[in-house]
Design a protein around this motif. Sequence first.
Motif, short mmCIF file in Angstrom:
data_model
loop_
_atom_site.label_atom_id
_atom_site.label_comp_id
_atom_site.label_asym_id
_atom_site.label_seq_id
_atom_site.Cartn_x
_atom_site.Cartn_y
_atom_site.Cartn_z
N LYS A 30 -23.36 18.78 22.04
CA LYS A 30 -22.82 19.02 23.37
C LYS A 30 -22.84 20.51 23.72
O LYS A 30 -22.68 21.36 22.86
N TRP A 31 -23.03 20.77 25.01
CA TRP A 31 -22.88 22.12 25.53
C TRP A 31 -21.40 22.34 25.82
O TRP A 31 -20.78 21.54 26.51
N LYS A 32 -20.82 23.42 25.31
CA LYS A 32 -19.40 23.68 25.48
C LYS A 32 -19.18 24.83 26.46
O LYS A 32 -19.90 25.83 26.43
N THR A 33 -18.20 24.68 27.33
CA THR A 33 -17.87 25.74 28.28
C THR A 33 -16.39 25.75 28.58
O THR A 33 -15.74 24.69 28.63
N ALA A 34 -15.85 26.94 28.75
CA ALA A 34 -14.46 27.10 29.19
C ALA A 34 -14.41 27.59 30.63
O ALA A 34 -13.35 27.98 31.12
N ILE A 35 -15.56 27.55 31.32
CA ILE A 35 -15.64 28.14 32.66
C ILE A 35 -15.24 27.15 33.74
O ILE A 35 -14.47 27.49 34.65
N SER A 36 -15.75 25.92 33.67
CA SER A 36 -15.47 24.99 34.77
C SER A 36 -15.47 23.55 34.29
O SER A 36 -16.00 23.24 33.21
N SER A 37 -14.88 22.67 35.12
CA SER A 37 -14.81 21.25 34.77
C SER A 37 -14.50 20.42 36.01
O SER A 37 -14.06 20.95 37.04
N TYR A 38 -14.76 19.11 35.91
CA TYR A 38 -14.35 18.13 36.91
C TYR A 38 -13.19 17.32 36.35
O TYR A 38 -13.18 16.97 35.17
N LYS A 39 -12.21 17.01 37.20
CA LYS A 39 -11.11 16.15 36.78
C LYS A 39 -10.54 15.46 38.01
O LYS A 39 -10.20 16.12 39.00
#
Length: 242
Positions: free
Chosen positions: A2-11
């Motif tokens: 998986k590509w991991k990011t702490a920048i953005s997300s959908y919820k």
Amino acid sequence: MKWKTAISSYKDGEFYIRGVRLAKLVDDANLAETIFFILQGKQASKNQAKMLEAILISMVEHGIEVPSAFVARSVVSTGNSQNAAIAAGILAIGDMHGGAIEKAAFYFQSADSPQVIVERSIQRKERLPGYGHKVYKTEDHRTTALFKKSQELKLSMKYLNRAREIESELFRQTGKVLPLNVDGAVAAIISELGFNWRLGKAFFILGRLPGIIAHVEEECKNEKSYRRLDSEDVEYVGPTAI
């Protein structure tokens, strides 16, 4: 993997940047505050945001003569799309055009003393990034404006003072007046704001992008297609024709 990011997300049908709803940023934040937030992951103070906005403004334009402008105009004049021309202008930014911010910030954030930094540049016969300018021989008015702004906003002067110390050391060791230029001033200020030196070119791109776009649009509206050098601007230095 998986590509991991702490920048953005959908919820729950909404988009978040570093845990904050994008809609909230649209309502509450300006562009400088949002840039600070997405890069550092924390909210800027009002004064930090105003200072960031000031450095972006200081870099927005510096004439049609610079590579990022005339390259972009040349590319769009040959029938390319505006996005291709804008990308070409950005790609013209490098160590010799906009790159001094990154290099100067590296020195400012290092543990070396001003004396050692200057001595090393002299020994290596390297031009110290952030100092001297082809046009502004004794003072870069953009630097003066940024320093005035930083004082008005009560910014920490740690790196700004360090930049001035290196300027004085340059004169002491070389006898030459090499004023802190806008690249050096921006490098000191992004250091004050807590940004890593690696972001130097990125900040130049952020600041200069509107200017590049303006040049591309002006070229499309006002000029004929296909830019090329005039024969009078070319000097042949090869073998004599037989």
